[in-house]
Design an enzyme around this catalytic site. Structure first.
Site, short mmCIF file in Angstrom:
data_model
loop_
_atom_site.label_atom_id
_atom_site.label_comp_id
_atom_site.label_asym_id
_atom_site.label_seq_id
_atom_site.Cartn_x
_atom_site.Cartn_y
_atom_site.Cartn_z
N LEU A 89 -22.92 -5.60 8.76
CA LEU A 89 -23.02 -4.75 9.95
C LEU A 89 -22.92 -3.26 9.61
CD1 LEU A 89 -20.84 -6.79 12.50
CD2 LEU A 89 -23.28 -7.01 11.96
N HIS A 90 -23.71 -2.49 10.34
CA HIS A 90 -23.68 -1.03 10.18
C HIS A 90 -23.63 -0.41 11.58
CE1 HIS A 90 -27.87 -1.39 11.31
NE2 HIS A 90 -28.10 -2.18 10.27
N GLY A 144 -25.78 0.84 13.43
CA GLY A 144 -26.85 0.39 14.32
C GLY A 144 -26.43 -0.86 15.08
N HIS A 145 -25.85 -1.84 14.34
CA HIS A 145 -25.36 -3.06 15.01
C HIS A 145 -24.25 -2.70 15.99
CE1 HIS A 145 -26.70 -5.06 11.11
NE2 HIS A 145 -27.35 -5.73 12.02
N GLU A 163 -34.77 -1.91 18.38
CA GLU A 163 -36.21 -1.63 18.35
C GLU A 163 -36.72 -1.39 16.93
OE1 GLU A 163 -37.07 1.59 21.02
OE2 GLU A 163 -37.16 0.25 22.75
N GLN A 186 -40.33 -8.12 16.47
CA GLN A 186 -39.38 -9.22 16.74
C GLN A 186 -38.93 -9.17 18.21
OE1 GLN A 186 -35.97 -10.52 14.12
NE2 GLN A 186 -34.84 -9.12 15.42
N SER A 220 -30.29 -0.02 8.35
CA SER A 220 -30.65 -1.40 8.02
C SER A 220 -29.64 -1.94 7.02
CB SER A 220 -32.04 -1.42 7.38
OG SER A 220 -32.25 -2.63 6.70
O1 PAF Z 1 -32.84 -9.04 13.40
C1 PAF Z 1 -32.11 -9.85 12.79
O2 PAF Z 1 -31.09 -9.49 12.21
C2 PAF Z 1 -32.52 -11.31 12.75
O3 PAF Z 1 -33.90 -11.45 12.67
C3 PAF Z 1 -31.95 -12.13 13.91
C4 PAF Z 1 -32.49 -11.67 15.26
C5 PAF Z 1 -30.43 -12.02 13.92
C6 PAF Z 1 -32.32 -13.60 13.75
O4 PAF Z 1 -31.83 -14.12 12.55
#
Ligand code: PAF
Length: 283
Positions: A33-34, A36-37, A151, A156, A188
């Site tokens: 996690l960074h 952004g998360h 985004e 995705q 990322s």
């Molecule tokens: O974006 C991500 O980190 C992954 O593609 C996700 C949505 C957690 C699915 O594994």
């Protein structure tokens, strides 16, 4: 903070919360996690009573075994970071591969109305079937009211909206703006693997995107793409995989600009063996 590694445990925990009529937000992640998360989690905490953060490096969305093996796994640190946001309102679901796939680590096959064949779909075979499989499973397990996606993975996000629409899954999908380092590099989990010289070079990606956006005001999509390709051909460290200007809805490459459509530029670049993606709204 509770950390669950088994499906049955998290199902029990979220069922108890739902019985209390609490709203549930889900932030699916692959960990490492960074900031952004953390922005996604903060947004989820602001709009839900409880937030479930899933941490799972999903094998079925990787088409490259080495990339899967080298993907950073930092659960302890991730939990510590989440605790700085809330000790009481976050539940972590960090399952094993077996807990999710029960010895059958394969994807379902999806039809996302063609969204899956553009850009990432051309370069990462089976990737979106893997993403669709795991996200659908998380929705079935957690049954969230809201789910949060960045985004940075714009394709995705579009595919998950399509998944929810096609399968009539009762969840509100919330897209969140790209979080960037001060130098513009999109955050990322892969950035932690960049060697120093590549880390220094990587902000060139966003710099080129912002300049491409300016050019798009006066030039055709083709001309802008040629210009971007030229910029990267001169670069010693970064290797362009694709640059595409696409219609925001269909994700199809734009042939001729139209005033009533919105466009976005998408890019994938190799910095050594690390693949970085980014995108920018153009109008
Ligand atoms: O974006 C991500 O980190 C992954 O593609 C996700 C949505 C957690 C699915 O594994």
């Amino acid at each position: 903070m509770e950390v669950y590694s088994e499906k049955q445990q998290i199902i029990k925990a979220v069922d108890a919360l739902r019985d209390k009529k609490l709203t549930l937000g889900l932030v699916p992640t692959m960990g490492a996690l960074h900031q952004g998360h953390l922005q996604l989690v903060k947004k989820a905490l602001a709009n839900n009573s409880k937030v479930i953060v899933s941490i799972f490096v999903n094998p079925t969305q990787f088409d490259n075994t080495e990339d899967l093996q080298k993907y950073p796994r930092t659960l302890e640190n991730d939990v510590a970071l989440l605790s700085t946001l809330s000790q009481t309102d976050i539940l972590v679901y960090a399952p094993t591969v077996d807990d999710i796939y029960k010895g059958k680590t394969v994807s379902e096959e999806f039809d996302f109305d063609g969204l899956e064949f553009e850009m990432e779909g051309k370069f990462r075979h089976g990737h979106f079937d893997g993403v669709g499989t795991i996200v659908k499973r998380f929705f079935e397990i957690v049954k969230p009211d809201n789910a949060y996606f960045g985004e940075k993975d714009f394709q995705q996000l579009a595919i998950i909206k399509k998944l929810v629409e096609k399968y009539h899954i009762p969840v509100n999908i919330v897209g969140c703006k790209i979080h960037r380092e001060a130098n513009g590099l999109a955050m990322s989990s892969r950035n932690t693997r960049l060697k120093a010289e590549y880390k220094k070079a990587a902000p060139y990606i966003y710099k080129t995107l912002t300049e491409a956006k300016k050019h798009f005001g006066t030039k055709s999509a083709n001309k802008v793409s040629e210009w971007v390709e030229k910029q990267f051909s001169k670069h010693d460290l970064l290797e362009l995989e694709y640059f595409i200007i696409a219609d925001t809805k269909t994700l199809k490459p734009v042939k001729r600009k139209s005033n009533n459509k919105t466009y976005r530029a998408f890019i994938a670049v190799y910095a050594d063996d690390i693949r970085l993606i980014d995108n920018i709204a153009l109008n």
